[in-house]
Design an enzyme around this catalytic site. Structure first.
Site, PDB file in Angstrom:
ATOM      1  N   SER A  85       0.806  -1.235   0.000  1.00 19.72           N
ATOM      2  CA  SER A  85       0.000   0.000   0.000  1.00 19.72           C
ATOM      3  C   SER A  85       0.825   1.265   0.000  1.00 19.72           C
ATOM      4  CB  SER A  85      -0.878   0.048   1.250  1.00 19.72           C
ATOM      5  OG  SER A  85      -1.533  -1.153   1.437  1.00 19.72           O
ATOM      6  N   THR A 187      -2.000   2.148   4.238  1.00 17.32           N
ATOM      7  CA  THR A 187      -1.390   3.486   4.226  1.00 17.32           C
ATOM      8  C   THR A 187      -0.762   3.788   5.570  1.00 17.32           C
ATOM      9  OG1 THR A 187      -2.990   4.347   2.672  1.00 17.32           O
ATOM     10  CG2 THR A 187      -2.006   5.945   4.158  1.00 17.32           C
ATOM     11  N   THR A 205       1.199   6.829   0.782  1.00 13.92           N
ATOM     12  CA  THR A 205       0.395   5.722   0.266  1.00 13.92           C
ATOM     13  C   THR A 205       0.566   5.556  -1.239  1.00 13.92           C
ATOM     14  OG1 THR A 205      -1.865   4.819   0.199  1.00 13.92           O
ATOM     15  CG2 THR A 205      -1.659   7.169  -0.187  1.00 13.92           C
ATOM     16  N   ARG A 215      -6.145   9.050 -10.306  1.00 11.74           N
ATOM     17  CA  ARG A 215      -6.873   9.225  -9.045  1.00 11.74           C
ATOM     18  C   ARG A 215      -5.928   9.666  -7.926  1.00 11.74           C
ATOM     19  NH1 ARG A 215      -6.823   6.842  -3.589  1.00 11.74           N
ATOM     20  NH2 ARG A 215      -8.936   6.820  -2.815  1.00 11.74           N
ATOM     21  N   THR A 238      -6.695   6.693   7.528  1.00 10.60           N
ATOM     22  CA  THR A 238      -6.517   5.669   6.499  1.00 10.60           C
ATOM     23  C   THR A 238      -7.894   5.128   6.148  1.00 10.60           C
ATOM     24  OG1 THR A 238      -5.487   3.533   5.995  1.00 10.60           O
ATOM     25  CG2 THR A 238      -6.108   3.897   8.278  1.00 10.60           C
ATOM     26  N   GLY A 239      -7.995   4.546   4.988  1.00  8.30           N
ATOM     27  CA  GLY A 239      -9.280   4.006   4.562  1.00  8.30           C
ATOM     28  C   GLY A 239      -9.697   4.606   3.239  1.00  8.30           C
TER      29      GLY A 239
HETATM   30  N1  ASP Z   1      -6.603   6.663   2.170  1.00  5.42           N
HETATM   31  C1  ASP Z   1      -5.901   6.033   1.083  1.00  5.42           C
HETATM   32  C2  ASP Z   1      -6.528   6.431  -0.205  1.00  5.42           C
HETATM   33  O1  ASP Z   1      -7.739   6.454  -0.308  1.00  5.42           O
HETATM   34  C3  ASP Z   1      -5.883   4.567   1.126  1.00  5.42           C
HETATM   35  C4  ASP Z   1      -5.478   3.965   2.405  1.00  5.42           C
HETATM   36  O2  ASP Z   1      -5.636   4.506   3.470  1.00  5.42           O
HETATM   37  O3  ASP Z   1      -4.962   2.872   2.321  1.00  5.42           O
HETATM   38  O4  ASP Z   1      -5.789   6.662  -1.136  1.00  5.42           O
END
Ligand code: ASP
Length: 328
Positions: A85, A187, A205, A215, A238-239
């Protein structure tokens, strides 16, 4: 030894055995067990980043600067090919490009970010250079790459065989559907408070796996993926970035702390806000925050169970299972 103490000690010993869920410290009664109110301290998202905490702690324990600590910490997963990630080994977008997002913010409120950066392993260090060497906050894509090269960073192939294979497998169905906690959301978000009570943060990330080309997520956006205000506290998350971008989650957490909320209450408020506003998406996606205030108190919370974080404080580095709004 009373039971609580025994449990605590088992957990501390177990914290070295990352990946063994039995050893995770449970945050359910955080106020008693985990709220140390001490500094220096470093906190990072996700259990594997207990290793990143070690690098950050080396800086903090020597009386060093929180900014150096978070940069050193975040560089650990960035260089790890097994972390899919972040940085080298990060899963690519659907066209096969590893594109990185990162940011850093210091105790004076200065910030640097890179988005859609390719072929440079340590995106966090480029973000720091953006903050320190340019009049800008964000550099993106080709411009970020050219800037990095001008600063002496070298181009590298970040796409590993493992990541290539994962993309091929994904292409069989080509469905972008995040799976809670295994949606490649490892992340790293890291916050550190040093001995001089300087609070700094960083985030890095490769973003959502197999995303559309171009994106950019929440992680490099100040106020969304990370926010630091040395007068109050800091938050990182994160998320699923789209949910955080629309709610400026990290900024909200810090503003809640400014109004007097404990970091734990502040992260709970941000999670509840997201779920209230986006109930349908929240059913299917994870978002998690960690926060640290300038007293060294922390909080962590997620939409769904399964989020964990690593906290290094008072000489102990532990993985802690966070509380969540939804139950299993
Ligand atoms: N927040 C990050 C994203 O949407 C992904 C992650 O937290 O793993 O790019």
């Amino acid at each position: 030894m009373n039971t609580r103490r025994k449990f605590l000690q088992q957990t501390l010993l177990g914290s070295l055995a990352v990946g063994n869920a039995d050893f995770l410290f449970n945050q359910a009664d955080w106020s008693e067990k985990t709220d140390k109110n001490a500094f220096p301290a470093v906190i990072s998202t996700w259990a594997p980043n207990i290793k990143a905490n070690v690098a950050a702690w080396q800086v903090l324990a020597a009386g060093g600067y929180a900014l150096d600590a978070v940069e050193a910490g975040v560089r650990v997963p960035e260089a790890d090919p097994n972390d899919t990630s972040v940085g080298y080994g990060g899963f690519p977008d659907r066209d096969g490009h590893v594109t990185l997002d990162a940011c850093i913010m210091d105790e004076k409120g200065m910030a640097g970010c890179v988005t859609f950066l390719q072929q440079i392993m340590h995106a966090v260090s480029v973000a720091r250079r953006v903050m320190e060497k340019t009049p800008h906050v964000i550099l993106s894509g080709e411009g970020a790459l050219q800037f990095a090269l001008s600063q002496g960073f070298v181009k590298e192939n970040l796409l590993t065989e493992k990541a290539k294979k994962a993309l091929e497998e994904w292409r069989v169905e080509s469905k972008y559907k995040p799976i809670i906690n295994i949606e490649r959301h490892d992340t790293i978000g890291m916050l550190a408070l040093d001995t001089q009570r300087r609070l700094c943060g960083a985030c890095s990330t490769s973003g959502a796996a197999f995303k559309m080309h171009g994106r950019v997520g929440d992680s490099p956006v100040i106020g969304a993926g990370l926010f630091v205000d040395n007068e109050v506290g800091a938050a990182v998350c994160t998320g699923l970035g789209e949910l955080v971008l629309r709610t400026l989650g990290s900024f909200l957490v810090v503003e809640e702390m400014r109004r007097g909320a404990h970091p734990q209450k502040a992260v709970e408020t941000a999670v509840k806000r997201i779920v209230k506003k986006y109930p349908v998406q929240s059913e299917e996606a994870q978002v998690a925050f960690v926060a640290l205030d300038r007293k060294g108190r922390h909080g962590a919370y997620s939409i769904h169970p399964g989020f964990n974080y690593a906290l290094y404080q008072q000489g102990e580095n532990r993985v802690i299972e966070a509380g969540s709004l939804f139950e299993k």
